[in-house]
Design a protein around this motif. Sequence first.
Motif, short mmCIF file in Angstrom:
data_model
loop_
_atom_site.label_atom_id
_atom_site.label_comp_id
_atom_site.label_asym_id
_atom_site.label_seq_id
_atom_site.Cartn_x
_atom_site.Cartn_y
_atom_site.Cartn_z
N TYR A 1 2.23 4.83 -1.23
CA TYR A 1 0.96 5.63 -2.00
C TYR A 1 2.90 6.89 -2.11
CZ TYR A 1 0.09 7.99 1.62
OH TYR A 1 -0.34 8.21 2.83
N HIS B 1 -8.81 7.24 -3.74
CA HIS B 1 -8.72 6.03 -2.62
C HIS B 1 -9.79 6.34 -1.84
CE1 HIS B 1 -8.71 3.22 0.79
NE2 HIS B 1 -8.43 2.08 -0.39
N ARG C 1 -12.54 3.03 -4.90
CA ARG C 1 -11.19 3.94 -5.45
C ARG C 1 -12.30 4.33 -6.55
NH1 ARG C 1 -6.30 4.39 -5.50
NH2 ARG C 1 -5.43 4.39 -7.53
N HIS D 1 0.86 -1.14 0.12
CA HIS D 1 0.18 0.24 -0.01
C HIS D 1 0.83 1.71 -0.33
CE1 HIS D 1 -2.96 -2.40 0.60
NE2 HIS D 1 -4.16 -1.61 0.63
N THR E 1 -7.83 -3.55 -3.99
CA THR E 1 -8.62 -2.40 -4.50
C THR E 1 -8.34 -1.62 -5.05
OG1 THR E 1 -10.82 -2.99 -4.03
CG2 THR E 1 -10.43 -0.60 -4.56
N PHE E 2 -6.73 -1.18 -4.12
CA PHE E 2 -5.82 0.29 -3.69
C PHE E 2 -4.70 -0.18 -4.87
CE2 PHE E 2 -1.70 2.08 -3.12
CZ PHE E 2 -2.23 3.53 -2.44
N GLY F 1 -12.62 -0.51 1.08
CA GLY F 1 -11.38 0.26 0.46
C GLY F 1 -12.45 1.03 -1.16
#
Length: 305
Positions: free
Chosen positions: A7, A102, A50, A5, A262-263, A48
């Motif tokens: 970013y 996100h 997007r 995760h 999902t991220f 979570g």
Amino acid sequence: MGSTHTYQQDPRNADIQININGELFHRDKAVISVFDSGFILGDGIWEGLRLHNGVIPFLDKHMKRLWEGAKALDLDMGLSREALMQRLYDTLDANDMEDHVHIRLMVSRGIKATPYQDPAVTISGPTIVIIPEYKNPDPSLNDRGVRLYTVYVRRGYADVQDPRINSHSKLNCIFGCIQAAKAGADEALMLDPHGHVATCNSTHFFIVRDGEVWTSSGDYCLDGITRRNVINLCKANGIPVYEKNFSVMQAYGADEAFVTGTFAGLTPVFDIDGRTIGEGRRGPMVDRLQALYLEMIHNECQGGR
């Protein structure tokens, strides 16, 4: 050491508006009560999400999973799915957000009269928090790959704490995350009570062997939205895919491995417990599935909201 995760930092996040029970607050003013069930007990559920080109893809599937979790916890959401979906989009519009966002959607049982676990002492409706942030996954992960470490913490039986519920209570995943980090890895590979591969602490795990895609049986992990989408993409494109029991040893010997979420979508895995997976670089199956998944998201968002 990184994370699945990891970013890219974005200065716009300093001024985001956060939605708490339908009201917007600057992130510096967004607070909840110390008597909130989520804070006291981890009593709640979350999703979570997007944002792609102004649209939250697969939102209906996320809402279905959220409501299923609420029913399991006997938690009254206090509003309809449609109303919550509108609240999500209202929050995004208030932040003037269109892409590369996100969203953390969190629902707790609400405020308690006293710090005690019994839901009967809850004196409010649920606390619903929407946190949208500009977050682009670290693009270097595609080239350097993810390093996993098999941890001692197991994904347990449904009669202890059902791993299919996306609950706030994530202590076993946090223990796994800590152990993996101490070992210098990006994420934990977690086994089920029988010693088979279950999932990772915050993503889902797949391997590729002889042109076949394998993932766990699903008995001891959340049915992730991206996980299910990848399985369906394989089926629709003639790629043999199996939800089955397999061992860490079989993962070591895989031609390719990857995680989903999902991220970041699909991210290749190059190392498990110090063993190089395949050639130690992104393989043809990962490339193909990444392309198919991006096309799937594009098609999902074509129709707008």
